[in-house]
Scaffold this motif. Structure first.
Motif, PDB file in Angstrom:
ATOM      1  N   SER A 187     -61.431 -19.190 -33.135  1.00 22.32           N
ATOM      2  CA  SER A 187     -61.178 -19.680 -31.780  1.00 22.32           C
ATOM      3  C   SER A 187     -62.288 -20.607 -31.316  1.00 22.32           C
ATOM      4  O   SER A 187     -63.392 -20.628 -31.858  1.00 22.32           O
ATOM      5  CB  SER A 187     -61.051 -18.507 -30.815  1.00 22.32           C
ATOM      6  OG  SER A 187     -62.278 -17.794 -30.741  1.00 22.32           O
ATOM      7  N   GLY A 188     -61.973 -21.360 -30.267  1.00 19.52           N
ATOM      8  CA  GLY A 188     -62.937 -22.288 -29.700  1.00 19.52           C
ATOM      9  C   GLY A 188     -62.306 -23.616 -29.379  1.00 19.52           C
ATOM     10  O   GLY A 188     -61.130 -23.866 -29.690  1.00 19.52           O
ATOM     11  N   PRO A 189     -63.055 -24.501 -28.756  1.00 18.49           N
ATOM     12  CA  PRO A 189     -62.485 -25.783 -28.336  1.00 18.49           C
ATOM     13  C   PRO A 189     -62.147 -26.680 -29.509  1.00 18.49           C
ATOM     14  O   PRO A 189     -62.715 -26.574 -30.600  1.00 18.49           O
ATOM     15  CB  PRO A 189     -63.607 -26.390 -27.481  1.00 18.49           C
ATOM     16  CG  PRO A 189     -64.857 -25.754 -27.995  1.00 18.49           C
ATOM     17  CD  PRO A 189     -64.476 -24.363 -28.383  1.00 18.49           C
ATOM     18  N   SER A 190     -61.202 -27.587 -29.269  1.00 22.89           N
ATOM     19  CA  SER A 190     -60.880 -28.612 -30.260  1.00 22.89           C
ATOM     20  C   SER A 190     -61.989 -29.647 -30.275  1.00 22.89           C
ATOM     21  O   SER A 190     -62.892 -29.650 -29.430  1.00 22.89           O
ATOM     22  CB  SER A 190     -59.553 -29.279 -29.909  1.00 22.89           C
ATOM     23  OG  SER A 190     -59.687 -30.022 -28.696  1.00 22.89           O
ATOM     24  N   SER A 191     -61.928 -30.559 -31.239  1.00 26.33           N
ATOM     25  CA  SER A 191     -62.953 -31.598 -31.328  1.00 26.33           C
ATOM     26  C   SER A 191     -62.942 -32.475 -30.087  1.00 26.33           C
ATOM     27  O   SER A 191     -64.006 -32.898 -29.610  1.00 26.33           O
ATOM     28  CB  SER A 191     -62.754 -32.443 -32.587  1.00 26.33           C
ATOM     29  OG  SER A 191     -61.461 -33.013 -32.616  1.00 26.33           O
ATOM     30  N   GLU A 192     -61.751 -32.765 -29.533  1.00 32.30           N
ATOM     31  CA  GLU A 192     -61.690 -33.601 -28.337  1.00 32.30           C
ATOM     32  C   GLU A 192     -62.316 -32.895 -27.147  1.00 32.30           C
ATOM     33  O   GLU A 192     -63.080 -33.490 -26.373  1.00 32.30           O
ATOM     34  CB  GLU A 192     -60.241 -33.972 -28.007  1.00 32.30           C
ATOM     35  CG  GLU A 192     -59.576 -34.847 -29.042  1.00 32.30           C
ATOM     36  CD  GLU A 192     -59.087 -34.073 -30.233  1.00 32.30           C
ATOM     37  OE1 GLU A 192     -58.953 -34.681 -31.310  1.00 32.30           O
ATOM     38  OE2 GLU A 192     -58.852 -32.848 -30.114  1.00 32.30           O
ATOM     39  N   GLU A 193     -62.005 -31.609 -26.986  1.00 23.91           N
ATOM     40  CA  GLU A 193     -62.572 -30.853 -25.868  1.00 23.91           C
ATOM     41  C   GLU A 193     -64.081 -30.732 -25.992  1.00 23.91           C
ATOM     42  O   GLU A 193     -64.823 -30.871 -25.011  1.00 23.91           O
ATOM     43  CB  GLU A 193     -61.929 -29.474 -25.805  1.00 23.91           C
ATOM     44  CG  GLU A 193     -60.459 -29.500 -25.437  1.00 23.91           C
ATOM     45  CD  GLU A 193     -59.755 -28.192 -25.707  1.00 23.91           C
ATOM     46  OE1 GLU A 193     -58.741 -27.919 -25.034  1.00 23.91           O
ATOM     47  OE2 GLU A 193     -60.200 -27.426 -26.598  1.00 23.91           O
ATOM     48  N   LEU A 194     -64.560 -30.483 -27.212  1.00 27.45           N
ATOM     49  CA  LEU A 194     -65.998 -30.348 -27.417  1.00 27.45           C
ATOM     50  C   LEU A 194     -66.709 -31.676 -27.223  1.00 27.45           C
ATOM     51  O   LEU A 194     -67.784 -31.738 -26.605  1.00 27.45           O
ATOM     52  CB  LEU A 194     -66.259 -29.795 -28.817  1.00 27.45           C
ATOM     53  CG  LEU A 194     -67.704 -29.374 -29.121  1.00 27.45           C
ATOM     54  CD1 LEU A 194     -68.168 -28.314 -28.148  1.00 27.45           C
ATOM     55  CD2 LEU A 194     -67.803 -28.857 -30.553  1.00 27.45           C
ATOM     56  N   ALA A 195     -66.134 -32.759 -27.726  1.00 22.87           N
ATOM     57  CA  ALA A 195     -66.745 -34.079 -27.563  1.00 22.87           C
ATOM     58  C   ALA A 195     -66.830 -34.465 -26.091  1.00 22.87           C
ATOM     59  O   ALA A 195     -67.838 -35.027 -25.639  1.00 22.87           O
ATOM     60  CB  ALA A 195     -65.963 -35.129 -28.340  1.00 22.87           C
ATOM     61  N   GLN A 196     -65.784 -34.167 -25.334  1.00 20.64           N
ATOM     62  CA  GLN A 196     -65.813 -34.480 -23.908  1.00 20.64           C
ATOM     63  C   GLN A 196     -66.903 -33.695 -23.204  1.00 20.64           C
ATOM     64  O   GLN A 196     -67.637 -34.234 -22.362  1.00 20.64           O
ATOM     65  CB  GLN A 196     -64.458 -34.164 -23.268  1.00 20.64           C
ATOM     66  CG  GLN A 196     -64.404 -34.442 -21.773  1.00 20.64           C
ATOM     67  CD  GLN A 196     -63.060 -34.112 -21.161  1.00 20.64           C
ATOM     68  OE1 GLN A 196     -62.102 -33.816 -21.880  1.00 20.64           O
ATOM     69  NE2 GLN A 196     -62.979 -34.151 -19.856  1.00 20.64           N
ATOM     70  N   PHE A 197     -67.036 -32.413 -23.548  1.00 26.87           N
ATOM     71  CA  PHE A 197     -68.085 -31.587 -22.956  1.00 26.87           C
ATOM     72  C   PHE A 197     -69.466 -32.131 -23.292  1.00 26.87           C
ATOM     73  O   PHE A 197     -70.362 -32.177 -22.441  1.00 26.87           O
ATOM     74  CB  PHE A 197     -67.942 -30.148 -23.456  1.00 26.87           C
ATOM     75  CG  PHE A 197     -69.089 -29.257 -23.073  1.00 26.87           C
ATOM     76  CD1 PHE A 197     -69.142 -28.679 -21.823  1.00 26.87           C
ATOM     77  CD2 PHE A 197     -70.124 -29.011 -23.970  1.00 26.87           C
ATOM     78  CE1 PHE A 197     -70.209 -27.864 -21.463  1.00 26.87           C
ATOM     79  CE2 PHE A 197     -71.182 -28.198 -23.624  1.00 26.87           C
ATOM     80  CZ  PHE A 197     -71.224 -27.622 -22.369  1.00 26.87           C
ATOM     81  N   MET A 198     -69.677 -32.541 -24.535  1.00 27.70           N
ATOM     82  CA  MET A 198     -70.986 -33.007 -24.971  1.00 27.70           C
ATOM     83  C   MET A 198     -71.356 -34.353 -24.354  1.00 27.70           C
ATOM     84  O   MET A 198     -72.537 -34.632 -24.112  1.00 27.70           O
ATOM     85  CB  MET A 198     -71.011 -33.105 -26.494  1.00 27.70           C
ATOM     86  CG  MET A 198     -70.824 -31.785 -27.219  1.00 27.70           C
ATOM     87  SD  MET A 198     -70.605 -31.973 -29.009  1.00 27.70           S
ATOM     88  CE  MET A 198     -72.282 -32.363 -29.517  1.00 27.70           C
ATOM     89  N   ALA A 199     -70.362 -35.208 -24.107  1.00 25.82           N
ATOM     90  CA  ALA A 199     -70.638 -36.581 -23.692  1.00 25.82           C
ATOM     91  C   ALA A 199     -70.646 -36.781 -22.189  1.00 25.82           C
ATOM     92  O   ALA A 199     -71.234 -37.749 -21.695  1.00 25.82           O
ATOM     93  CB  ALA A 199     -69.613 -37.527 -24.327  1.00 25.82           C
TER      94      ALA A 199
END
Length: 923
Positions: A187-199
């Motif tokens: 489980s966990g965020p998708s790459s798009e969700e994680l990238a948005q959070f990081m950026a």
């Protein structure tokens, strides 16, 4: 699809409502600070829920003899021209890939990185293309050598259900793969969700400070008092005063504000410790012309009743003025932020320096470190390996290759830098003359474990060597470790299990510090089934299975069952014949009533298929209490789409889906047909829209929010589609919408599934023909992303020979090629039917560390929806935790998130006259 009729009564004795008490904000020096209400990003929200099933680990090129001879050594296998860097079985998720080598080695042609998930290739090509953003993923998820200051770093989340493998053609001299395994680990965020959070520039959403009176000695400034969660904090303070400011959380010792806000600076620094940077959690701006600096954090700080978050003046200090503002979210029960600050000197012996230690169930989320002192022109103290031990194990399940590697750099860094999850934002050279011959250095470092929290159920010890073996001196080390602890989980007992039969004697040290002394270890090996009768206390809600073994041979694999049901896989990929003593672990959930009263569950460790002989020195079973099972109830139904009063006559909507479009509107589509018509005539999907913001507004409006769109239908059946059922729509990574649906066929054991795509939600185009076929009128697909892995759930029986109702799943990395089916839920023999009618309309979602599966059982009642829960999205025990009154329930959360906030379900069906929405309480 549906076929039954008559009412069902929902289970639950009372209606639970979420009541958020307004937090009280007190102050020192007669000053009030007005809070700003705020939500918590879903990525951070996940950290506030405990994930006991996650076993967090790493595979690295650390020196197996315990010294500093790090670098590539044989891994799991050599497959043709490729070396296997990583190989895992069971459920899991890669959270970080790091590798480096001298620049000339990195640039050699012909090298290839090959990542395979569940038997499907997700990347195969140049490693430089992968890390430098010329593949599917770009910064901040993938960073090249310059951006990551000396190494390649990836935070692309690769989740798997059964197997993952990383191969490399070439010589990756140094590498690390950090990952988690066990129930729920995918489980966990998708790459798009994680990238948005990081950026994202999260500082723009924080409240603006107002001029305040500063705290004074003995009179702290209380920013917030629980029950509440501080979700953001901003400070403006004179630069010279930073060294005198401390932050206190509840009754814990105060920590320097420079560390709490991510600067990781010491009060003795000549420049006051300021730097301008922004990470995923912290931000700072160097002092302006007036000498005032700014600090901000969005690290959630849960406060229980009576706890306060306050600012204090350090002993002997003074603060002239200060401006502050806080953002506040609802309280979180049973979780607190543990902050451990340490100021120590290198011990001068071969050992690790303790940076964080606790006996509580926790998830470590950050380590900030300030290094100073040292020998002239000597930074070999950055060679120290991190060693992270969990749950009282002697073996560190995360052993690094150097301090600079842990902080995602390499070769002592290329200079100051800051990224979302790691950085060296201050690098000072003191006395730099004569080519640094007399130079000493100052490093301010941070590593945020937001995407890869380090989980421990019964204690954690985090240490890093000072220098190549820990013996470097002199060195000043200041550090702050941050972790969330959870009071609902506690150790309540332990059981030692000795293995019988012939055992071998081995003399070996533990694979950790070089100073570890060898000891005698006895083990047996073979390929059989070990049965363990579990003596668990009645109140036990989970157990940790710990194995001691010899890692001299690899790979070793075993499937683990509890009372005959698969509960996980243990797989060890890497051998260490130098220091063979090792340990591993697997979390197993226990149901209420499974222990006590003479009940003795049985664990089977089945190693009959292990590639190398399975090694056993003994087992420990550690038992844990846990929070009570949820008591789920729901509020009244609100009609959100009326189909009973259409000009052409009454119609019904069945299996349906809702999704928010890019323009903010919501779309609803689903089976649509005139009342009284049989399911075999269902050949269109209705199209309705509603304005934003979403379900909370629909619910509170208590009136239909959706209306039929002018297009009327999103999809019509094609000539070769006898009927179409149960669309489910999700966002794809490219921004398009993907609809997966069932297609009727003449043979009920060859039911088809197809996909259509849309850019706007209104015009849909079929894609790629039939994806796959399956048995028992397989239908009602539901699609979800776990990291880079797509998972589709659907109604299907267990097998042609045993037509027990169940829910199957398949996985894919590209929505085109799908794995063979596996069963996520199989009910008992009494549910055997030609069409798996007891498990219609499956829907899976994650919330507060659990996965929930809901299904409709029309043979029980047309409106009988049952709720199941599990730590893993791939295996649900066949014991419902609740029953709701609904047909074909679909789930939607406030703000589009199912992980936190208000939770709603929609439902519909023949004879209902429309689509209805209800709020769920208890999760």
């Amino acid at each position: 699809m549906h076929t039954g009729t008559h009412d069902a009564r929902a289970a639950g004795a009372r209606l639970e409502t979420f009541v958020s008490r307004a937090a009280r904000y007190l102050l020192g020096s007669s000053l009030a600070i007005t809070p700003s209400a705020a939500s918590i990003d879903p990525v951070l929200e996940s950290l506030l829920s405990f994930h006991p099933g996650w076993i967090t680990r790493s595979v690295t090129t650390h020196d197996p003899a315990g010294g500093n001879d790090d670098g590539y050594r044989p891994g799991v296998a050599l497959e043709g021209e490729h070396r296997v860097l990583f190989h895992a079985r069971g459920e899991g998720r890669i959270t970080r890939i790091w590798m480096t080598a001298p620049r000339a080695e990195l640039e050699k042609p012909g090298q290839e990185l090959w990542i395979e998930i569940d038997g499907r290739t997700v990347f195969r090509g140049s490693h430089r293309d992968f890390f430098e953003g010329r593949g599917l993923w770009t910064s901040p998820l993938a960073l090249g050598v310059d951006a990551s200051s000396g190494a390649f770093t990836s935070y692309v989340p690769f989740a798997w259900s059964s197997e993952a493998k990383i191969r490399f053609r070439g010589v990756p001299i140094y590498y690390q793969v950090t990952y988690r395994e066990g129930p729920g680990a995918a489980s966990g965020p998708s790459s798009e969700e994680l990238a948005q959070f990081m950026a994202e520039d999260w500082t723009r959403a924080l409240p603006a400070p107002s001029r305040q009176q500063a705290p004074s000695p003995g009179a702290p400034l209380v920013l917030a008092e629980g029950p509440a969660t501080v979700s953001g904090l901003v400070l403006h303070i004179p630069a010279a005063s930073l060294k005198d400011l401390e932050v206190r959380i509840g009754g814990q010792p105060p920590v320097p504000a420079s560390f709490f806000f991510g600067l990781a600076s010491a009060s003795t620094d000549s420049d006051g410790g300021w730097a301008t940077f922004r990470s995923a959690l912290h931000a700072a701006w160097a002092p302006d012309a007036g000498g005032t600096g700014r600090l901000a954090t969005r690290l959630p700080v849960p406060l229980a009743e009576g706890e306060a978050l306050s600012l204090e003046v350090a002993q002997g200090g003074a603060i002239a003025r200060l401006e502050a503002a806080v953002a506040v979210a609802p309280a979180r029960r049973g979780v607190r932020l543990l902050a451990q600050y340490r100021d120590q000197t290198a011990p001068g012996r071969e050992t690790t320096m303790p940076l964080f230690e606790s006996d509580e169930p926790l998830q470590l989320v950050a380590l900030l470190k300030h290094l100073s002192g040292g020998l002239p022109n000597d930074r070999t103290y950055l060679e120290g390996d991190e060693m992270i031990r969990t749950d009282g194990m002697s073996l560190p399940l995360q052993i690094g290759t150097g301090t600079e590697d842990y902080f995602n750099g390499g070769f002592y860094f290329l200079g100051a830098h800051s990224n979302a999850f790691s950085g060296l934002h201050r690098f000072l050279v003191i006395d730099p003359e004569e080519g640094w011959k007399r130079a000493r250095f100052v490093h301010s470092l941070y590593r945020l474990h937001v995407a890869d929290p380090i989980v421990s159920r019964s204690g954690l010890r985090f240490g890093i060597e000072a220098g190549p073996t820990g013996a470097y001196t002199p060195l000043q080390v200041r550090s702050l470790g941050l972790a969330y602890t959870f009071s609902d989980h506690r150790v309540i007992g332990e059981q030692e299990v000795r293995v019988q039969g012939r055992r071998h004697r081995v003399r070996s040290a533990v694979d950790a510090e070089r100073s570890e002394k060898p000891r005698i270890f006895r083990f047996r090996e073979g390929r059989g089934i070990t049965r363990i009768e579990v003596a668990c206390p009645p109140e036990a809600r989970g157990l940790l299975l710990l194995r001691a073994y010899s890692a001299a041979k690899a790979p070793q694999t075993a499937r683990v069952r509890l009372d005959g049901r698969e509960v996980g896989t243990i797989h060890e990929m890497q051998a260490n014949p130098v220091r063979s003593i090792a340990e591993d672990a697997l979390w197993i959930d226990l149901r209420p009533g499974q222990c006590g009263a003479g009940r003795r569950p049985v664990i089977e460790v089945d190693a009959t298929g292990s590639p190398e002989p399975w090694s056993e020195g003994g087992y420990r079973l550690r038992f844990f209490s846990g929070p009570p099972a949820p008591q789920l109830t729901h509020g009244p139904a609100v009609e959100i789409l009326d189909t009973d009063h259409l000009p052409e006559g009454a119609a019904y909507v069945n299996d349906h889906t809702t999704i928010q479009l890019r323009d903010g509107r919501w779309m609803l589509t689903g089976i649509f047909n005139a009342e009284g018509q049989p399911p075999e005539t269902e050949r269109v999907f209705v199209l309705a829209t509603a304005p934003g913001p979403g379900p909370a507004r629909w619910h509170d409006a208590a009136a239909p929010s959706f209306s039929l769109a002018p297009e009327r239908f999103s999809t019509r059946a094609l000539a070769d589609e006898r009927w179409i059922w149960a669309p489910h729509v999700v966002h794809d990574r490219d921004g398009s919408l993907v609809m997966i649906f069932h297609v009727g066929t003449p043979d009920p054991d060859r039911s088809g599934f197809r996909i259509a795509r849309s850019r706007d939600g209104f015009t849909w185009t079929r894609e790629a023909g039939t994806l796959f076929e399956d048995i028992c009128v397989a239908r009602d697909p539901m699609l979800v992303r776990l990291g880079e892995l797509w998972v589709v759930y659907y109604t299907r029986c267990a097998s042609l020979a045993s037509r027990q109702s169940g829910v199957a799943y398949r996985t894919s990395t590209d929505l085109a090629r799908w794995s063979p089916p596996a069963m996520a839920l199989t009910l008992g023999p009494e549910t055997a039917m030609h069409n798996s009618g007891h498990t219609e309309s499956p829907f899976v979602f994650a919330r507060q560390g659990w996965f929930y599966l809901t299904i409709t059982s029309y043979p029980v009642d047309y409106d009988a929806t049952f709720v199941y829960r599990s730590r893993s999205p791939f295996s649900f025990p066949p014991h419902a935790v609740a029953r709701l009154r609904a047909h074909a329930a679909e789930w939607v959360g406030e703000g589009g998130s199912l992980g936190a906030g208000r939770l709603f379900f929609t439902h519909a069906g023949r004879g209902k006259g429309g689509v209805f929405l209800q709020e769920l309480f208890g999760l």
